[in-house]
Design a protein around this motif. Structure first.
Motif, mmCIF file in Angstrom:
data_model
loop_
_atom_site.group_PDB
_atom_site.id
_atom_site.type_symbol
_atom_site.label_atom_id
_atom_site.label_comp_id
_atom_site.label_asym_id
_atom_site.label_seq_id
_atom_site.Cartn_x
_atom_site.Cartn_y
_atom_site.Cartn_z
ATOM 1 N N ASN A 89 58.572 36.149 15.238
ATOM 2 C CA ASN A 89 59.284 37.007 16.186
ATOM 3 C C ASN A 89 58.343 38.021 16.830
ATOM 4 N N VAL A 93 57.441 38.164 20.909
ATOM 5 C CA VAL A 93 57.585 39.361 21.746
ATOM 6 C C VAL A 93 56.245 39.762 22.351
ATOM 7 N N LEU A 259 66.358 41.863 21.613
ATOM 8 C CA LEU A 259 65.167 41.277 22.224
ATOM 9 C C LEU A 259 65.057 41.684 23.686
ATOM 10 N N LEU A 263 61.886 43.771 25.044
ATOM 11 C CA LEU A 263 61.023 43.223 26.090
ATOM 12 C C LEU A 263 61.008 44.121 27.321
ATOM 13 N N SER A 331 54.928 46.857 19.497
ATOM 14 C CA SER A 331 56.092 46.016 19.198
ATOM 15 C C SER A 331 56.689 46.356 17.839
ATOM 16 N N ALA A 334 60.169 47.840 17.281
ATOM 17 C CA ALA A 334 61.375 47.011 17.344
ATOM 18 C C ALA A 334 62.351 47.371 16.227
ATOM 19 N N TYR A 339 65.652 44.843 16.080
ATOM 20 C CA TYR A 339 65.094 43.503 16.277
ATOM 21 C C TYR A 339 64.285 43.128 15.038
ATOM 22 N N ASP A 341 61.520 42.049 13.614
ATOM 23 C CA ASP A 341 60.102 41.717 13.675
ATOM 24 C C ASP A 341 59.514 41.796 12.267
#
Length: 390
Positions: A89, A93, A259, A263, A331, A334, A339, A341
């Motif tokens: 994941n 991303v 997501l 993003l 990231s 997240a 999310y 990750d």
């Protein structure tokens, strides 16, 4: 014949070479002692609290669900599988974020240099506003915008047939069938062949001065190879449309709100930095290059694409590498919007197992590996496009 002079190191404090060796040995000794102290102290504290160490827990059943996964996963799988889902994941991303932020940032960077007053000022406002708002705040903003201002699944927006946008995410048709994997392999083969043709055409041009239509050849392979693969796979391919059942959609593919927000935040935030790198790279090229290219009849767009940008790349690649690394590390935020990750998955893992040190080491190793891989690739590309003196 003149005798060769040899620089011998003398065992005297007045010899700079001897002092340098002593200093380096002392520094290495201090670093080794600090490392030993930290490790031994940590192991002692863990033993006092009867906390086991090691990575044996990775083979135990995870027992928790992951809301979004690009690979097969169930709660009955091991912690090792769960962590692999988090890594995939994160890679997903990061890869999408790098591609999209590069495209958007390049457009905005060129727009800031536009002779059109309004376009240039709008690009400037975008860059200054986005760069000066913390990324975490932007992630919260996009997540709230998606989950609170979009309608529910029953009132989902339907801009195009088969595409639905709601607070559950974006749903759209998906290809399925035995030929799908064959088509993907065909696309991969076409991309590899296009790169091979590109490198072959460059060598041919350097030797003979003759060019080869790489773009048309690549486009032909991208169309023909998957078409052939479709029939090799049995010509079995269909569209799976999302259908509303109960309180949500089933079928098709979906992009979750988490997501989407992640993003959007990463791409918009990073593109502002990419835009400044592109602007500075273009402005680093002398005005004479523009004038020389224009004097042979090239338009501004072709001058920018064929003359300026290839030279500006040599200036842009080093700071662009740092920007890509920052996007990858950013990231990890997240976890703030849910999310799954690598940070989120490992955080759940260490809460269940109590293996905090091992969990943090896994996160560090994952980001270190990804970051070094990006750095190695970008350094290779930087050397590849560097000017070679003849």
């Amino acid at each position: 014949m003149a005798s060769k002079k040899t620089n011998k190191t003398h065992l005297s404090w007045n010899d700079p070479a001897f002092r340098a060796i002593v200093y380096q040995i002392a520094v290495l000794g201090i670093v080794a002692y600090v490392a030993w102290y930290l490790v031994s102290n940590t192991m002692h504290n863990l033993s006092i609290r009867n906390i086991t160490t090691g990575f044996d827990f990775l083979d135990r059943e995870a027992g928790f669900a992951i809301g979004e996964s690009s690979i097969a996963y169930t709660p009955a799988d091991t912690y090792k599988r769960a962590i692999l889902v988090g890594i995939v994941n994160t890679l997903q991303v990061s890869a999408l974020g790098i591609i999209l932020s590069t495209l958007l940032g390049s457009i905005i960077g060129v727009a800031r240099l536009s002779t059109n007053w309004l376009v240039a000022r709008m690009a400037t406002v975008y860059i200054e506003a986005i760069r000066n708002v913390p990324l975490l705040i932007q992630l919260f903003f996009w997540y709230a915008l998606i989950t609170e201002n979009l309608p529910g699944p029953r009132q989902a927006l339907n801009p195009v047939g088969g595409v639905f946008l709601s607070n559950r995410g974006l749903k759209f048709p998906a290809l399925q069938g035995d030929s799908l994997s064959w088509i993907l392999y065909g696309l991969l083969l076409a991309v590899l062949c296009t790169f091979a043709v590109y490198h072959g055409s460059r060598k041919r041009q350097e030797k003979t001065g003759k060019t080869f239509p790489v773009f048309r050849a690549g486009l032909f392979m991208l169309l023909v190879f998957p078409f052939i693969a479709y029939f090799l796979g049995g010509a079995s391919l269909a569209l799976d449309y999302p259908v509303l059942r109960g309180f949500n959609f089933t079928g098709g593919l979906s992009i979750s709100p988490e997501l989407s927000a992640l993003l959007a935040g990463l791409v918009i935030y990073t593109s502002a930095f990419v835009a400044e790198i592109v602007r500075s790279g273009i402005q680093s090229i002398g005005k004479g290059q523009w004038e020389a290219a224009s004097s042979i009849g090239l338009g501004k767009t072709r001058v920018l694409r064929l003359v300026i940008l290839p030279q500006a790349l040599r200036v842009m690649i080093p700071p662009m590498t740092s920007t890509y690394l920052n996007l990858t590390k950013n990231s990890s935020l997240a976890v703030a919007i849910g999310y799954p990750d690598i940070v989120s998955v490992v955080n759940t893992t260490l809460n269940q197992t109590g293996q905090a040190i091992e969990g943090v080491l896994i996160i560090m190793a994952a980001y270190l590996t990804v970051s070094l891989s990006i750095s190695v690739f970008m350094n290779w590309y930087n050397r590849h496009i560097a000017l070679v003196e003849r």
